[in-house]
Design a protein around this motif. Sequence first.
Motif, short mmCIF file in Angstrom:
data_model
loop_
_atom_site.label_atom_id
_atom_site.label_comp_id
_atom_site.label_asym_id
_atom_site.label_seq_id
_atom_site.Cartn_x
_atom_site.Cartn_y
_atom_site.Cartn_z
N SER A 8 -2.17 -0.11 5.06
CA SER A 8 -2.06 -0.12 6.44
C SER A 8 -2.88 -1.56 6.66
O SER A 8 -3.39 -2.18 5.93
CB SER A 8 -2.94 1.05 6.94
OG SER A 8 -2.68 1.29 8.24
N ASP A 9 -3.02 -1.52 8.16
CA ASP A 9 -3.77 -2.80 8.51
C ASP A 9 -5.20 -2.38 8.98
O ASP A 9 -5.78 -3.28 9.84
CB ASP A 9 -2.82 -3.31 10.00
CG ASP A 9 -2.84 -1.99 10.94
OD1 ASP A 9 -3.62 -1.03 10.66
OD2 ASP A 9 -2.28 -2.24 11.92
N THR A 10 -5.70 -1.40 8.44
CA THR A 10 -7.44 -1.22 8.74
C THR A 10 -7.98 -1.54 7.50
O THR A 10 -7.55 -1.74 6.15
CB THR A 10 -7.43 0.55 8.79
OG1 THR A 10 -7.21 1.07 7.87
CG2 THR A 10 -6.48 0.94 9.89
N SER A 11 -9.43 -1.62 7.85
CA SER A 11 -10.20 -1.80 6.51
C SER A 11 -10.57 -0.88 5.74
O SER A 11 -11.17 -0.90 4.58
CB SER A 11 -11.64 -2.41 7.38
OG SER A 11 -12.21 -1.23 8.01
N GLU A 12 -9.90 0.37 5.90
CA GLU A 12 -10.20 1.49 4.91
C GLU A 12 -9.23 1.84 3.78
O GLU A 12 -9.45 2.23 2.89
CB GLU A 12 -9.70 2.89 5.73
CG GLU A 12 -11.06 2.96 6.95
CD GLU A 12 -10.57 4.26 7.56
OE1 GLU A 12 -10.21 5.17 7.07
OE2 GLU A 12 -11.40 4.38 8.93
N VAL A 13 -8.27 0.85 3.73
CA VAL A 13 -7.27 1.18 2.72
C VAL A 13 -7.87 0.01 1.40
O VAL A 13 -8.63 -0.92 1.61
CB VAL A 13 -5.89 0.29 3.29
CG1 VAL A 13 -5.12 1.19 4.20
CG2 VAL A 13 -6.04 -1.11 3.48
N LEU A 14 -7.27 0.33 0.47
CA LEU A 14 -7.53 -0.30 -0.95
C LEU A 14 -6.97 -1.54 -1.15
O LEU A 14 -7.44 -2.56 -1.50
CB LEU A 14 -7.56 0.47 -2.33
CG LEU A 14 -8.36 1.79 -2.47
CD1 LEU A 14 -8.14 2.57 -3.58
CD2 LEU A 14 -9.99 1.37 -2.14
N VAL A 15 -5.68 -1.52 -0.85
CA VAL A 15 -5.00 -2.66 -0.86
C VAL A 15 -4.73 -3.47 0.37
O VAL A 15 -4.07 -3.10 1.39
CB VAL A 15 -3.29 -2.18 -1.24
CG1 VAL A 15 -2.20 -3.44 -1.21
CG2 VAL A 15 -3.19 -1.55 -2.60
N GLU A 70 10.33 -9.54 -7.50
CA GLU A 70 11.25 -9.13 -6.39
C GLU A 70 11.41 -7.66 -6.20
O GLU A 70 11.96 -7.24 -5.23
CB GLU A 70 12.60 -9.94 -6.42
CG GLU A 70 12.12 -11.38 -6.28
CD GLU A 70 13.57 -12.12 -6.39
OE1 GLU A 70 14.74 -11.50 -6.76
OE2 GLU A 70 13.59 -13.48 -6.27
N LEU A 71 11.04 -6.93 -7.38
CA LEU A 71 11.18 -5.68 -7.33
C LEU A 71 9.98 -4.71 -6.51
O LEU A 71 10.33 -3.54 -6.27
CB LEU A 71 11.47 -5.00 -8.63
CG LEU A 71 12.65 -5.44 -9.42
CD1 LEU A 71 12.59 -4.88 -10.90
CD2 LEU A 71 14.03 -4.60 -8.87
N VAL A 72 9.07 -5.36 -6.35
CA VAL A 72 7.89 -4.96 -5.63
C VAL A 72 8.01 -5.25 -4.32
O VAL A 72 7.66 -6.43 -4.01
CB VAL A 72 6.53 -5.08 -6.22
CG1 VAL A 72 5.25 -4.56 -5.69
CG2 VAL A 72 6.67 -4.87 -7.89
N GLU A 73 8.02 -4.42 -3.23
CA GLU A 73 7.79 -4.55 -1.53
C GLU A 73 6.63 -3.90 -1.27
O GLU A 73 6.08 -2.97 -1.58
CB GLU A 73 9.04 -4.27 -1.09
CG GLU A 73 9.47 -2.60 -1.08
CD GLU A 73 10.68 -2.35 -0.47
OE1 GLU A 73 10.47 -2.38 0.78
OE2 GLU A 73 11.58 -2.14 -0.92
N VAL A 74 6.01 -4.44 -0.03
CA VAL A 74 4.77 -3.81 0.49
C VAL A 74 5.45 -3.46 1.93
O VAL A 74 5.92 -4.00 2.63
CB VAL A 74 3.70 -4.89 0.77
CG1 VAL A 74 2.69 -4.35 1.52
CG2 VAL A 74 3.53 -5.29 -0.73
N ALA A 75 5.05 -2.12 2.28
CA ALA A 75 5.21 -1.53 3.46
C ALA A 75 4.00 -1.23 4.04
O ALA A 75 3.09 -0.55 3.54
CB ALA A 75 6.25 -0.16 3.29
N GLU A 76 3.85 -1.89 5.49
CA GLU A 76 2.31 -1.41 6.11
C GLU A 76 2.66 -0.42 7.28
O GLU A 76 3.34 -0.85 8.03
CB GLU A 76 2.02 -2.62 6.52
CG GLU A 76 0.59 -2.70 7.69
CD GLU A 76 0.15 -3.98 8.28
OE1 GLU A 76 0.52 -4.11 9.34
OE2 GLU A 76 -0.25 -4.84 7.43
N VAL A 77 2.07 0.61 6.99
CA VAL A 77 1.92 1.54 8.18
C VAL A 77 0.77 1.59 9.09
O VAL A 77 -0.39 1.61 8.50
CB VAL A 77 1.98 2.83 7.43
CG1 VAL A 77 1.96 4.11 8.59
CG2 VAL A 77 3.27 3.16 6.56
N PRO A 78 0.89 1.14 10.33
CA PRO A 78 -0.28 0.80 11.16
C PRO A 78 -1.20 1.83 11.46
O PRO A 78 -0.87 2.97 11.21
CB PRO A 78 0.34 0.30 12.70
CG PRO A 78 1.94 0.10 12.24
CD PRO A 78 2.19 0.83 11.02
#
Length: 284
Positions: free
Chosen positions: A228-235, A249-257
């Motif tokens: 996510s886009d907050t400071s609470e996430v680890l990644v 290329e097999l690894v994608e990142v999805a950000e849930v706001p």
Amino acid sequence: MDTTRSAASVGLLSSDRRLSCTVTGPAAGPTLVTVHGVTGSSAALHGQTVHLADDGYRVITVDMLGHGSSPRFSADDLKRAAAPDAAVDTMIDLVEEIAASHGPVGLIGHSMGGAVMAEVAVRVGPEKVACAVLEDPAWLTEEQADGYRERGPRGASDDLVRARRDPGAVVKELVEQRPQRAPEDAVVSVLSWMRTDPELVRLGQVAPSTPWQDVAAALKVPTMVITSDTSEVLVGADQRRELEVIGNELVEVAEVPNAGHGVRQDQPEGFFAVVDPFLAEHLR
């Protein structure tokens, strides 16, 4: 869709110990193996399990070693501070056993469970693992790991003690802290804390010993990392930059706001908006 839910005992740990699992959804559906984070349990994944089962998947939800109804860690695991590595080994046994009967499976893991499932995917391989979803996995920076070793065990141990002493008060606190979550999430969280091996949290370890960068580079199955886009996430930003440098290329990142560490709990619609099409593409 009509789904079934039943207790099961699968996944050989040793000659005398087996993991506790629940199996939900149509017997002929594509199989998903899902795990929680540290101090969690299979019950804490209830909302995710129901959603995926209703979507036609056969969902095997696991209590990791040291959690829920599964066996505790051995004295040797704890003495060597190798509990997360032991969790990886037992999940490999489980996934290989399931895949032998049902074909390649999808993996989903949260936090410590996400770090565990990533390494499971690498070591089991694409012949038995079709894809992986890692919800804010415990892919820690050195600063995060040091902070947890220094402060985490005391705080987590205090939480476990308080949950056993006055569960109602702790549930009330959690509801007030996370008003966006369903109240039952707080109840399940406290029950999960009460059924967590306290020796695990005293270790101050929430990730396997293999550097997560090596795991990310070695993944050979489609993998979605959800953050996510907050400071609470680890990644956060540091890990995302490292993933770009690794360039798998097999690894994608999805950000849930607007979500914390429990992305699926804080923003379930956003979580499944990225998970559902990913699974439909790689596991159907």
